[in-house]
Scaffold this active site. Sequence first.
Site, PDB file in Angstrom:
ATOM      1  N   SER A 180       0.932  -1.451   0.049  1.00 48.88           N
ATOM      2  CA  SER A 180      -0.124   0.090  -0.062  1.00 48.88           C
ATOM      3  C   SER A 180       1.006   1.167  -0.115  1.00 48.88           C
ATOM      4  CB  SER A 180      -1.007   0.144   1.129  1.00 48.88           C
ATOM      5  OG  SER A 180      -0.296  -0.137   2.429  1.00 48.88           O
ATOM      6  N   HIS A 208      -5.203  -3.096  -3.125  1.00 48.61           N
ATOM      7  CA  HIS A 208      -5.108  -2.416  -4.070  1.00 48.61           C
ATOM      8  C   HIS A 208      -4.787  -3.011  -5.448  1.00 48.61           C
ATOM      9  CE1 HIS A 208      -4.058   1.248  -1.300  1.00 48.61           C
ATOM     10  NE2 HIS A 208      -3.634   0.203  -0.679  1.00 48.61           N
ATOM     11  N   LYS A 240     -11.559   0.857  -2.344  1.00 41.78           N
ATOM     12  CA  LYS A 240     -10.572   1.481  -3.335  1.00 41.78           C
ATOM     13  C   LYS A 240     -11.049   1.515  -4.590  1.00 41.78           C
ATOM     14  CE  LYS A 240      -7.251   0.971   0.159  1.00 41.78           C
ATOM     15  NZ  LYS A 240      -6.630   0.162   1.380  1.00 41.78           N
TER      16      LYS A 240
HETATM   17  C1  LIG Z   1      -6.570  -0.070   2.810  1.00 37.17           C
HETATM   18  C2  LIG Z   1      -6.262  -1.489   3.044  1.00 37.17           C
HETATM   19  C3  LIG Z   1      -6.882  -2.230   3.936  1.00 37.17           C
HETATM   20  C4  LIG Z   1      -8.035  -1.797   4.544  1.00 37.17           C
HETATM   21  O1  LIG Z   1      -9.317  -1.589   3.832  1.00 37.17           O
HETATM   22  P1  LIG Z   1     -10.609  -0.604   4.245  1.00 37.17           P
HETATM   23  O2  LIG Z   1     -11.400  -1.344   3.565  1.00 37.17           O
HETATM   24  O3  LIG Z   1     -10.161   0.530   4.046  1.00 37.17           O
HETATM   25  O4  LIG Z   1     -10.630  -0.934   5.663  1.00 37.17           O
HETATM   26  C5  LIG Z   1      -6.353  -3.561   4.069  1.00 37.17           C
HETATM   27  N1  LIG Z   1      -5.211  -3.781   3.584  1.00 37.17           N
HETATM   28  C6  LIG Z   1      -4.599  -2.897   2.639  1.00 37.17           C
HETATM   29  C7  LIG Z   1      -3.600  -3.551   2.202  1.00 37.17           C
HETATM   30  C8  LIG Z   1      -5.130  -1.667   2.479  1.00 37.17           C
HETATM   31  O5  LIG Z   1      -4.279  -0.956   1.700  1.00 37.17           O
END
Ligand SMILES: *Cc1c(COP(=O)(O)O)cnc(C)c1O
Length: 386
Positions: A180, A208, A240
């Site tokens: 991330s 992602h 996302k």
């Molecule tokens: C953003 C993210 C999460 C969390 O997801 P949310 O739906 O925003 O709680 C978990 N793992 C990774 C790798 C992320 O980038």
Amino acid sequence: MNTWEDELRSELHRRHAASLYRRRALRTAGTVAEPIVGTAPTINFCSNDYLGLSTHPAVVDALKAGVDHYGVGAGASHLVTGYCEAHARLEQEVAAFAGRERALVFASGYLANLGAVTALVGRNDLVVADRLNHASLNDAALLSRARLRRYAHADATAAECCLAGGPGRRKLVLTDGVFSMDGDIAPLKGLAQVCSRHAAVLVVDDAHGIGVLGTGGRGTLEALGLSPAEVPVLIGTFGKAFGACGAFVAGSEALIESLIQAARTYIYTTAPPPALAEAVRAALQVICHEPWRRERLSTNISRFREGARARDLPLGTSPTPIQPLMLGTPERALAVSASLADRGFMVSAIRPPTVPQGTARLRITLSAAHSASQIDQLLDALEELL
Ligand SMILES: *Cc1c(COP(=O)(O)O)cnc(C)c1O
């Protein structure tokens, strides 16, 4: 005598002095892509709305229709009375999309990771995890009380060393698909081979990658050609590329039924609004049927990377929409982020402890919603400031 609040204040003061204080930019109007912050229109280069779906008409309309049909809240947790037709359909459609028997919808990716890992391992088990995994996977491992060993970033051989001779009835290997904060891709083939040699279960958090990578938008597994047997537990978020909120775990019938019995972040929380599930279903249709959004995103990534290289910016090697520019100290990252804000660009400074000491950075994210000229304007501003 110091009160507990005096202690909080001095801790806040220390954070501030070290340029580690976190602040929220208030969006007063506008969309994710072009938010109004204060009174100024800005261009957002730090959202995760990679395909521009948070404002897609079909997704917006599905949410509205869902509210008309179901009302706002789900009213209870999934296991009480919160589970609706919209959730059930979403589960089936996500399972089909991911090529799995079943899928389960959680309220967020953070909760999906916590729920899945704590349901699968406990005190007598072993968790092996990449050092640069997302905080939610780290927290999940700690909360599980399993023995936790972390391996050097993206190093399947190091992961194997952690597994070899490790204690544990059951062994899980946890990794982000796309990291991330760095945007690089995990060595999933190598990790899958290591897992098969050590009878370990590979869990991939593809927050992602889902929607973004692979010709069909099926994520890192599609891009690298991994089968469900190689990655038995796949986790993805709807926050996302889906432009919404929520998350899923996909896998076998046995996995999903076990999570329904035991995943505490599934059981002990209110089900997400069914209207939101309708919006996510619409977003999934767009992901499947508008591949031009991924092509446009890919063109934007190339344009940014070529422009950054031509301007000698401190570019990494990421092939994904996450493009970090390494600046080193938190002071420098904050200063450049603030100067960009003055010029109308939102780019967040990422500092420790989110990233390791000495690697404070600007985390630029690209979207299919950006125009070529917006990208060029950002590049020009960066060249001037760096
Ligand atoms: C953003 C993210 C999460 C969390 O997801 P949310 O739906 O925003 O709680 C978990 N793992 C990774 C790798 C992320 O980038």
